[in-house]
Design a protein around this motif. Structure first.
Motif, short mmCIF file in Angstrom:
data_model
loop_
_atom_site.label_atom_id
_atom_site.label_comp_id
_atom_site.label_asym_id
_atom_site.label_seq_id
_atom_site.Cartn_x
_atom_site.Cartn_y
_atom_site.Cartn_z
N LYS A 147 4.92 -7.67 -22.17
CA LYS A 147 4.26 -6.84 -23.72
C LYS A 147 4.87 -5.31 -23.94
O LYS A 147 3.83 -4.84 -23.90
CB LYS A 147 2.86 -7.38 -23.38
N GLY A 148 6.34 -5.13 -23.03
CA GLY A 148 7.11 -4.36 -23.83
C GLY A 148 6.44 -2.74 -22.07
O GLY A 148 7.06 -2.02 -22.06
N VAL A 149 5.62 -3.71 -21.38
CA VAL A 149 5.33 -2.66 -20.00
C VAL A 149 6.42 -2.90 -18.92
O VAL A 149 6.12 -3.61 -18.04
CB VAL A 149 3.95 -2.76 -19.88
N PRO A 150 6.84 -1.90 -18.57
CA PRO A 150 7.51 -1.90 -17.36
C PRO A 150 6.15 -2.07 -15.96
O PRO A 150 5.54 -2.06 -15.57
CB PRO A 150 7.87 -0.54 -16.91
N MET A 200 -4.92 -1.08 -17.52
CA MET A 200 -4.94 0.51 -16.96
C MET A 200 -3.67 1.09 -17.33
O MET A 200 -2.87 1.11 -17.44
CB MET A 200 -4.81 0.14 -15.45
N GLU A 201 -4.66 2.48 -17.63
CA GLU A 201 -3.91 3.63 -18.87
C GLU A 201 -3.02 4.35 -17.25
O GLU A 201 -3.37 4.56 -16.70
CB GLU A 201 -4.94 4.46 -18.80
N LEU A 202 -1.62 4.64 -18.18
CA LEU A 202 -1.29 5.76 -17.18
C LEU A 202 -0.01 5.95 -17.95
O LEU A 202 0.96 5.85 -18.69
CB LEU A 202 -0.20 4.75 -16.56
N GLY A 203 -0.57 7.75 -18.83
CA GLY A 203 0.53 8.19 -19.72
C GLY A 203 2.06 8.35 -19.02
O GLY A 203 2.37 8.73 -17.35
N ASP A 204 2.63 9.09 -20.22
CA ASP A 204 4.82 8.89 -19.92
C ASP A 204 4.86 9.78 -18.22
O ASP A 204 5.88 9.70 -18.42
CB ASP A 204 5.16 9.08 -21.08
N ASP A 205 3.90 11.07 -18.49
CA ASP A 205 4.22 12.06 -17.88
C ASP A 205 3.80 11.19 -16.07
O ASP A 205 4.12 11.73 -15.61
CB ASP A 205 3.35 13.21 -18.30
N ARG A 206 3.02 10.16 -16.34
CA ARG A 206 2.66 9.77 -14.61
C ARG A 206 3.93 8.45 -14.24
O ARG A 206 2.88 8.00 -13.35
CB ARG A 206 1.63 9.11 -15.12
#
Length: 333
Positions: free
Chosen positions: A71-74, A315-321
């Motif tokens: 769904k677009g998430v690696p 689960m949230e994981l920001g681009d900076d993480r």
């Protein structure tokens, strides 16, 4: 792996390809599912997006990694085989391939110690370890002066938020009309072997006739037995505590050589966390001695595989993480 390896402390090639998994930065994502069998990895990978085409690597040491997008998430799915040593290879080597945090779910099989049907799916909130005391005199127990034949550890815990997200995603992914039970909040016991340390009786002198009852008596809510999840939870807890108490340099901060992009930030940086959870399918009941059928395995793996993928992307994981997209195998061009 046929390239020259450097550094006997943590062997890898000049372009940072690790020894056992065969991966290098840009080939493995921050969100990970680990399984035992390659066929289960392939089943889960069938849910991945068509674009970009999933990357697949089989190492000479028997590890299979499939990386793509869901769904677009690696995401990455890694088949690692069985036991604590293989879990150790997986967590440590992937950690050294990544910038940012790690979210890891183990989807595996287990034996049941509670009175539920085979095929039940459990979500362990914690794990204990069961290890054979090799200094014990198994041939002549009366002559042993080295404690008990087996050691049982204190619990180590899953990430509580991740645990709850996994439970919710599995319930949402369960097929309509399915009678499969999902039991969360239990404690799992990870043994250092399939036979002796799980109380199975063979022709060897293992002194384990009462071991299962000892495991049940040792910790409240113990419900399952397998061989990997404790070490996953243990390493995740150690790494995440390390970011506060240790300020050591990562093993590698140099560029990646080759088609995949160099890292602008440090791999395995001290300020990162590893959050771990698990879902386990009860294949064998140690109370009724029932064993799951191949048809049940195929059906359960399909929907639980989708469930753990859903849990990862919730689960949230920001681009900076996260690891940079540019030059990675999940980059869309």
């Amino acid at each position: 792996m046929k390239d020259t390896l450097t550094d006997a402390n943590f062997p890898r090639t000049a372009d940072l390809r690790v020894y056992h998994l065969g991966l290098r930065p840009g080939e493995v994502a921050n969100r990970l599912i680990t399984v035992g069998s390659p066929s289960r990895a392939v089943t889960i990978a069938s849910h991945l997006d068509v674009t970009p085409k999933p990357f697949q690597l089989s190492s000479e040491r028997g590890f299979l990694t499939i990386t793509g997008r869901y769904k677009g998430v690696p995401v990455s799915i890694c088949s690692i085989g069985m036991g604590t040593p293989n879990m150790d290879f997986f967590v440590r080597e992937v950690r050294e391939c990544l910038i940012g945090d790690m979210l890891i779910i183990r989807l595996g099989s287990c034996g049941g110690l509670i009175d539920v049907p085979v095929g039940t799916v459990v979500v362990p909130k914690a794990c204990i370890a069961v290890t054979r005391n090799v200094d014990y005199n198994f041939v002549d127990p009366s002559a042993s002066s080295n404690g008990k034949p087996y050691w049982i550890s204190k619990p180590v815990f899953a990430d509580p938020t991740f645990h709850d997200v996994v439970e919710s995603a599995l319930n949402d992914s369960k097929p309509e009309g399915s009678t499969t039970k999902i039991v969360a909040g239990i404690v799992n016991a990870s043994a250092d072997s399939f036979y002796a340390s799980q109380g199975r009786q063979t022709s060897f002198p293992d002194c384990n006739q009462t071991l299962i009852q000892q495991i049940i008596d040792s910790t409240e809510d113990v419900a399952t037995l397998e061989m990997e999840t404790h070490h996953l939870y243990h390493l995740a807890a150690c790494w995440s505590a390390r970011r506060v108490t240790v300020n050591s340099a990562p093993l590698a901060t140099g560029p990646v050589i080759g088609e995949h992009a160099p890292a602008q930030k440090a791999l395995a940086a001290p300020g990162t966390v590893i959050r771990a959870a698990a879902a386990q399918m009860i294949f064998a009941s140690r109370t009724s001695q029932d064993f799951i059928t191949p048809a049940q395995v195929q059906e359960t793996e399909k929907w639980t595989g989708k469930g753990v993928l859903e849990a990862l992307i919730r689960m949230e994981l920001g681009d900076d993480r996260t690891h940079p997209v540019e030059g990675s195998v999940w980059e869309t061009k």
